[in-house]
Enzyme design. Structure first.
Site, mmCIF file in Angstrom:
data_model
loop_
_atom_site.group_PDB
_atom_site.id
_atom_site.type_symbol
_atom_site.label_atom_id
_atom_site.label_comp_id
_atom_site.label_asym_id
_atom_site.label_seq_id
_atom_site.Cartn_x
_atom_site.Cartn_y
_atom_site.Cartn_z
ATOM 1 C CB ILE A 430 0.244 0.242 2.345
ATOM 2 C CG1 ILE A 430 -0.448 -0.975 1.514
ATOM 3 C CG2 ILE A 430 0.009 1.405 1.280
ATOM 4 C CD1 ILE A 430 0.482 -1.458 0.335
ATOM 5 C CD GLU A 483 2.665 5.638 6.789
ATOM 6 O OE1 GLU A 483 1.894 6.437 6.868
ATOM 7 O OE2 GLU A 483 3.115 5.170 5.861
ATOM 8 C CB CYS A 643 -6.469 4.576 -2.257
ATOM 9 S SG CYS A 643 -5.487 4.922 -0.894
ATOM 10 C CD GLU A 665 -9.669 -0.884 -3.252
ATOM 11 O OE1 GLU A 665 -10.006 0.126 -3.063
ATOM 12 O OE2 GLU A 665 -10.324 -1.614 -3.818
ATOM 13 C CG HIS A 694 -10.875 -0.044 3.013
ATOM 14 N ND1 HIS A 694 -10.207 -0.617 2.061
ATOM 15 C CD2 HIS A 694 -10.462 1.403 2.959
ATOM 16 C CE1 HIS A 694 -9.278 0.266 1.478
ATOM 17 N NE2 HIS A 694 -9.320 1.436 2.106
HETATM 18 N N1 GLN Z 1 1.316 5.165 3.348
HETATM 19 C C1 GLN Z 1 -0.116 5.221 3.757
HETATM 20 C C2 GLN Z 1 -0.462 4.513 4.831
HETATM 21 O O1 GLN Z 1 0.074 3.333 4.856
HETATM 22 C C3 GLN Z 1 -0.655 5.158 2.522
HETATM 23 C C4 GLN Z 1 -2.167 5.483 3.048
HETATM 24 C C5 GLN Z 1 -3.375 5.493 1.814
HETATM 25 O O2 GLN Z 1 -2.721 5.126 0.598
HETATM 26 N N2 GLN Z 1 -4.447 6.121 2.025
HETATM 27 O O3 GLN Z 1 -0.951 4.970 5.611
HETATM 28 ZN ZN ZN Z 2 -4.256 3.226 0.143
#
Ligand code: GLN
Ligand code: ZN
Length: 760
Positions: A430, A483, A643, A665, A694
């Site tokens: 993601i 990221e 999410c 999710e 999570h």
């Molecule tokens: N691209 C974001 C990450 O991977 C997405 C985060 C999210 O959906 N809260 O952190």
């Molecule tokens: Zn997310």
């Protein structure tokens, strides 16, 4: 007039609870130490409220993780899989919140869901056929006594029985009705215990009352309360609603023998008319939520006093209150050091809101229009410097055709399959990879000028390189850069856009130990320079595989910021959409041909009542997303991520976003959404997360294979992507590598099973 607070933040001014809890998880401190930290935080809340002259100070609004989980556990709603671990109370509690993998067993966490229209998340209680509801925990009593011992008389707060039942998931064959009699007995027992210790008011939170209720639900509500309220004896019961208006449930609230009714006059747009038109019952106290518990701007005393004066025409017994728990705002403006006073004077966090309650209480009974506090306050609402005319010119030039991408989805899908030649079940992540301590340290060093920008950039590049190598080694098909450059998916973009301002300590709890620090929208929004292009281009230069560019979408940026209140939400979202559109086109120009635009929070601000969905939200939120990507070439693949998976009811709108792929999710929730995708002929390709990020738990290959097999019952395998259910930034490296290894192995196995090594 008295003053009331529905609930107070609990993570601590400097997130002390977060850090202590995380230490406890790592076994670095004992439970006694954790409790010590909790006690300090509770006492400091009670103290500041008392000093601010608050009459109704809450207790039991504290939680180690989540108050819904606290309530479920108090009433013995604990699935056997956790009881069977044989852990002590607190570890059984955390096992439900985070899952457990250790010597006592291996179990998944409870599902986590967004708390109404906020960015807080609650744990979904599970009801089984053998769940025996009864009061088993004394947390609420203990906290009341804990406060009393410190010299504070409090109003205990707990989730009410109707909302507890409504928010729970039935996992066996029984209906919700069949739990009612035990539930009512449980709450009666609580009433009895509170009466014994001399509590005068109990606040029962019933936010579910602001939702659309069918007749069955209305009956359930009445059935519960007509029996329950028979035995309150001396205890006064406040039913507290928030996040919206009570619409057609108002009369039921009035007819039941509650002692107090709490209504939200900030988000509950229709509550004032309801009261004026239907009257109020003067044997009850009206807890009037007039101080916004969700936004951080100073209250406009003029408007509030006018509102209260209207309420006074129908109710003689009004308590001034926050509109909801202050959990959703940060602690204290004065903690902010760097932010300029010219902004700070407009802000009001939890501490300052206490003062606002007191000011209004004082002003209302005097000739306030000449009072200094009033005059100072009114100066805040007529200011310049927030407008950028170039931004408005651009908005007025948007054409209808700017909202539509060409060619249509199916044609693009064909073209993109040719271009990317991805295997069946393409694997991806993601976006974020673990934000390990070294990453946080380097960012901190940059902040305090310990290292230069160049040094920081080389560090980030080193991390990107390692991340690309890892993904190649694990055999991912579509890579990400990880990221590392961003602390947060919203703040990072905000910093690079004109119009936002930032805080240092304004943390708000999102779930458990996770907090967010939303930026503030101060003025009109405009992109200054390219934001992510440098990082994505660098990542792309390291591999032959496609690298996904990674952006946050306009709806999420706004929903995870504190919006301004002087222009509409629609205009703020459109301004951001234009800024992100420029970024998308720059990425494409730099050869990034897969771009993910995260809309993690799209559903968050969906109005709670269905009749308000389109006009008040979807009609501009969905087009704003399309405006972001409508300018790209057919062969550029647009991904989005959400999410959560509760979009059964807005599934058409999600498809209308016209992305090429959506990941979401699915691992902690049931498979309802998959059914809905099928029934609605969902065209967008999908990656329902195959494991729960999570939780630190590592999913086995078998587990992933079997969850994908279930997905295939509903989704054309050619449209199915394999990915975790969210970004990996909060996870440790070790568990991430293990989980991702299992994920790509599962994909390989599935490709064999479906006998297809070819491209899709
Ligand atoms: N691209 C974001 C990450 O991977 C997405 C985060 C999210 O959906 N809260 O952190
Ligand atoms: Zn997310």
């Amino acid at each position: 007039m008295k003053t009331n607070v529905i609930g107070f933040p609990r993570v601590g001014l400097y997130r002390e609870l977060k850090f202590s809890t995380e230490k406890y998880f790592k076994k670095e401190i004992s439970y006694e130490k954790l409790e010590e930290c909790a006690h300090k935080l509770k006492v400091s809340n009670w103290k500041i409220m008392k000093e601010s002259g608050i009459d109704f100070i809450p207790s039991n609004d504290f939680s180690f993780y989540d108050t819904t989980l606290d309530t479920a556990m108090a009433f013995n709603i604990i699935p056997n899989r956790y009881k069977d671990l044989g852990l002590n109370f607190i570890d059984t509690y955390f096992a439900q919140a985070r899952g457990y993998q250790g010597p006592n067993g291996d179990v998944r966490a409870l599902a986590m869901k967004k708390w109404f229209n906020t960015n807080y998340h609650y744990l979904v209680p599970e009801l089984y056929d053998d769940t025996k509801i009864e009061l088993v925990s004394s947390k609420i009593i203990d906290e009341y006594l804990e406060a009393k011992e410190e010299g504070y008389e409090t109003k205990p707060v707990i989730l009410g029985p109707y909302s507890l039942l409504t928010l729970s998931r039935v996992c066996g064959s029984k209906t919700k009705d069949s739990y009612v009699s035990d539930l009512v007995l449980g709450y009666k027992e609580l009433f009895k215990r509170l009466n014994e210790i001399g509590t005068s008011w109990l606040q029962l939170d019933e936010p579910c009352i602001v939702l659309d209720l069918d007749n069955e639900s209305k009956k359930l509500f009445k059935d519960i309360y007509s029996v329950l309220l028979e035995e309150k004896n001396g205890l006064k019961i406040l039913i507290q609603t928030y996040f919206g208006d009570v619409r057609d449930n108002y009369k039921d609230l009035l007819s039941l023998p509650f002692d107090g009714i709490g209504l939200d006059f900030i988000e509950g747009k229709k509550n004032l008319d309801l009261i004026i038109n239907n009257g109020f019952d003067n044997s009850k106290v009206l807890f009037a939520g007039v101080i916004n518990g969700k936004n951080i701007w100073k209250n406009n005393y003029n408007k509030t006093i006018e509102l209260i004066n209207k309420l006074k025409t129908v109710s003689s017994n009004i308590v001034l209150s926050t509109s909801c728990s202050l959990l959703h705002v940060p602690y204290r403006v004065s903690s902010e050091i760097i932010l300029d006073q010219k902004y700070k004077k407009h802000l009001s966090f939890a501490y300052e809101k206490l003062k606002e309650l007191l000011d209004i209480k004082n002003l209302i009974s005097i000739d306030y229009k000449n009072d200094e506090r009033y005059l100072e306050n009114q100066k805040l609402f007529n200011i310049d410097g927030r407008t950028n005319s170039a931004v408005w010119d651009r908005i007025s030039n948007i054409k209808e055709s700017d909202y539509i991408r060409h060619p249509g989805f199916y044609e693009r899908e064909k073209i993109q399959r040719e271009v990317f030649k991805l295997p069946l079940f393409p694997t991806t992540t993601i976006g974020s990879f673990p934000q390990t301590n070294d990453v946080k340290q380097e960012r901190k060093k940059l902040r305090v000028a310990d290292i230069s920008e160049d040094e920081y950039n080389s560090f980030v590049k080193k991390k990107i390189k390692e991340c690309i190598e890892l993904q190649e080694r694990l055999g991912f098909d579509v890579l990400v850069h990880g990221e590392y450059e961003r602390n947060d998916m919203v703040e990072y973009f905000g910093i690079n856009l004109d119009g936002f301002i930032f805080t240092e300590y304004a943390w708000v709890q999102s779930y458990g130990t996770r907090c967010v620090k939303p930026p503030l929208v101060w003025g009109d929004i405009k992109r200054r320079n390219p934001i992510s292009v440098m990082w994505s281009s660098y990542a792309k230069s390291l591999t032959k595989k496609p690298v996904k560019g990674m952006l946050t979408g306009p709806v999420t940026i706004l929903n995870w910021s504190f919006p301004r209140e002087d222009i509409s939400i629609k205009d703020q979202i459109t301004q951001i959409a234009l800024a992100i559109r420029d970024e998308v086109l720059d990425l494409e120009d730099n050869g990034i041909n897969i771009i993910q635009i995260d809309e993690a929070a799209l559903r968050e601000k969906l109005p709670l009542r269905k009749e308000d969905w389109n006009k008040e939200y979807l009609d501009f939120a969905i087009p704003a997303f399309r405006l972001v990507h409508s300018g790209v070439k057919p062969e550029t693949q647009i991904h989005t991520h959400m999410c959560y998976s509760e979009f059964n009811d807005i599934i058409k709108s999600i498809d209308d976003m016209d992305a090429d792929v959506i990941t979401f999710e699915a691992s902690r929730s049931d498979l309802q959404v998959l059914k809905a995708l099928k029934e609605n002929d969902f065209k967008t390709e999908v990656g329902p997360g195959v494991y729960d990020i999570h939780s630190p738990r590592v999913p086995s290959v078998l587990e992933i294979v079997s969850s994908v097999k279930k997905m295939i019952e509903y989704i054309d395998p050619k449209k199915l992507w394999i990915n975790p259910d969210c970004g990996l930034k909060t996870r440790g490296v070790e568990e991430t590598v293990l989980s991702l290894t299992n994920l790509t192995s599962a994909a390989k196995e599935l490709r064999k099973l479906y006998d297809c090594d070819d491209n899709r």
